[in-house]
Design a protein around this motif. Sequence first.
Motif, PDB file in Angstrom:
ATOM      1  N   ASP A  44       0.816  -1.219   0.000  1.00 27.71           N
ATOM      2  CA  ASP A  44       0.000   0.000   0.000  1.00 27.71           C
ATOM      3  C   ASP A  44       0.849   1.269   0.000  1.00 27.71           C
ATOM      4  O   ASP A  44       0.394   2.327   0.417  1.00 27.71           O
ATOM      5  CB  ASP A  44      -0.941   0.004   1.198  1.00 27.71           C
ATOM      6  N   TYR A  45       2.105   1.181  -0.472  1.00 26.86           N
ATOM      7  CA  TYR A  45       2.963   2.361  -0.502  1.00 26.86           C
ATOM      8  C   TYR A  45       2.334   3.473  -1.331  1.00 26.86           C
ATOM      9  O   TYR A  45       2.323   4.634  -0.938  1.00 26.86           O
ATOM     10  CB  TYR A  45       4.338   2.003  -1.070  1.00 26.86           C
ATOM     11  N   TRP A  46       1.795   3.097  -2.508  1.00 24.19           N
ATOM     12  CA  TRP A  46       1.278   4.103  -3.423  1.00 24.19           C
ATOM     13  C   TRP A  46      -0.168   4.456  -3.084  1.00 24.19           C
ATOM     14  O   TRP A  46      -1.114   3.989  -3.700  1.00 24.19           O
ATOM     15  CB  TRP A  46       1.412   3.643  -4.867  1.00 24.19           C
ATOM     16  N   THR A  47      -0.295   5.298  -2.089  1.00 30.65           N
ATOM     17  CA  THR A  47      -1.610   5.826  -1.740  1.00 30.65           C
ATOM     18  C   THR A  47      -2.000   6.899  -2.759  1.00 30.65           C
ATOM     19  O   THR A  47      -1.168   7.390  -3.535  1.00 30.65           O
ATOM     20  CB  THR A  47      -1.577   6.459  -0.346  1.00 30.65           C
TER      21      THR A  47
END
Length: 295
Positions: A44-47
Amino acid sequence: MRVTRLTWSILLSASALMTPLSAGAVEFTCWSPDGVASANAAADYWTAERIAAAIPDGETIRTLPTDGFSKGREDILPSDAERAPIGDAPYKFGGQLLYTRGGHDYTASAQFVADANIVIGAAHSLWKGDMAASNIRFYQGYSNGGGTLYRMDKAAVLLRWTEVADNNPSLARSQFDYSVMRTTVASAVGKYELGIDGAHVDDNVTITGYPARLDGGEYMYREIARIVVQAGTAYDARPHPMYGGGASGGAWFVTANNVHKAVSVVSSGALDGVYGPSFTQDTADLIAIVKNGCP
């Protein structure tokens, strides 16, 4: 450190494990984009907030050759590029590329090419300043927030690219400006075929990408350009209304008999021209190596 056919080295950075290798005639550098623990890295790094704040990556040609090709092109307007029909082939094979390099988050362009698990983009996106990109994701079909997120477990660039990565953009440097990545899940929408030496002087090509100066990079755009120079294994095509950050790595393609072949990617550009590498057998070989996990 310079790596030759006789010397293999392992370079460890905070973001990636980079292993310079050689396979036959193809010399390359391959790494795991999320480090040695890529399989367990946070998904979920790329919010939405990170994506919105990411920097559109790109390189500008400082001076185009004064050969008459660019004369009178000062009046090129953004309307010379148009939104691509992202749901149709071959545009649906492409999307935004998301990555972290040198502590900064970036966006660029990329696409599935040659294999359902292979994505090709620009080398300058993934390797620059002796830094390899991490947190690499491919947002296939991205369109104002929509699309499918694919994750990478391998990424590679040519060794020749690492030797010229910090030089100023040029036609000669563009010969090596492409990257090959492997997705953990196969494409659900198809792929471009690989076009080796697939275009020549006076051919028209369609160029795609996500230029930040048009709608903030939220949509894929397309333009038609004519190849005016083929030097070594690089192209110079004109014009380039999608110039600016964000379109780097977007496909140049040609279509014949309903077969869409990617022949290059956006390397560097200006208002009236764009450079890109001509794909070669080395490209095909590097694709096979990355597909097999860079053994």
